[in-house]
Design a protein around this motif. Structure first.
Motif, PDB file in Angstrom:
ATOM      1  N   TRP A  36       0.648  -0.733  -0.177  1.00  0.00           N
ATOM      2  CA  TRP A  36       0.243   0.034   0.449  1.00  0.00           C
ATOM      3  C   TRP A  36       0.834   1.236  -0.137  1.00  0.00           C
ATOM      4  O   TRP A  36       0.312   2.375  -0.942  1.00  0.00           O
ATOM      5  CB  TRP A  36      -0.865  -0.308   0.655  1.00  0.00           C
ATOM      6  N   VAL A  37       2.133   1.683   0.662  1.00  0.00           N
ATOM      7  CA  VAL A  37       2.787   2.987   0.503  1.00  0.00           C
ATOM      8  C   VAL A  37       3.247   2.265  -1.571  1.00  0.00           C
ATOM      9  O   VAL A  37       3.080   4.026  -0.940  1.00  0.00           O
ATOM     10  CB  VAL A  37       4.215   2.073   1.700  1.00  0.00           C
ATOM     11  N   ALA A  38       3.426   1.001  -1.884  1.00  0.00           N
ATOM     12  CA  ALA A  38       3.841   1.796  -3.476  1.00  0.00           C
ATOM     13  C   ALA A  38       3.337   2.275  -3.978  1.00  0.00           C
ATOM     14  O   ALA A  38       2.918   3.186  -4.769  1.00  0.00           O
ATOM     15  CB  ALA A  38       4.795   0.266  -3.160  1.00  0.00           C
ATOM     16  N   GLY A  39       1.667   1.793  -3.471  1.00  0.00           N
ATOM     17  CA  GLY A  39       0.451   1.891  -4.165  1.00  0.00           C
ATOM     18  C   GLY A  39       0.368   3.458  -3.635  1.00  0.00           C
ATOM     19  O   GLY A  39      -0.325   3.642  -5.243  1.00  0.00           O
ATOM     20  N   LEU A  40       0.306   3.700  -2.618  1.00  0.00           N
ATOM     21  CA  LEU A  40       0.362   5.675  -2.694  1.00  0.00           C
ATOM     22  C   LEU A  40       0.920   5.924  -3.092  1.00  0.00           C
ATOM     23  O   LEU A  40       0.697   7.781  -3.488  1.00  0.00           O
ATOM     24  CB  LEU A  40       0.884   5.678  -0.856  1.00  0.00           C
TER      25      LEU A  40
END
Length: 118
Positions: free
Chosen positions: A18-22
């Motif tokens: 999810w951090v990469a997705g942000l």
């Protein structure tokens, strides 16, 4: 490693997603995957904190997420390798592993007390 520490490991891996997705999500599908990763990450983390010490769980979770996000940026998204970043990530991981090693495992009695709500 018991199943609750394994849950923390999975929560940390979802955190990396999810951090990469942000940063990298551009479409509705990618944002949906990011949102699912956020929910899965925190759901698994919250379940693990019912059986493990909160402070240690949070330190391990954020350590896995931080190390994973830095490595994902370098390996998947093409950020230049930086020796000092890797050295500092290694130092972080040593701290996280040390915290995990000095934290006791929940006993069967503690697990049954949590399940009963006692």
């Amino acid at each position: 490693m018991n199943k609750y520490w394994l849950a923390v490991l999975f929560a940390g891996m979802f955190e990396v997603v999810w951090v990469a997705g942000l940063k990298h999500s551009d479409s509705l599908l990618e944002w949906t995957a990011t949102l699912i990763a956020v929910v899965a990450s925190f759901y698994v983390l919250i379940k693990a904190t019912h059986y493990l010490p909160l402070g240690t769980v949070y330190a391990v979770f954020t350590g896995i997420g931080t190390a994973g996000a830095v490595l994902a940026e370098m390996v998947i998204f093409g950020e230049p390798f930086n020796f000092y970043k890797l050295l500092l990530i290694g130092t972080l991981l040593i701290g996280v592993i040390g915290l995990k090693m000095v934290t006791g495992e929940p006993s069967d009695q503690q697990e049954s007390n949590v399940k009963r709500g006692a």
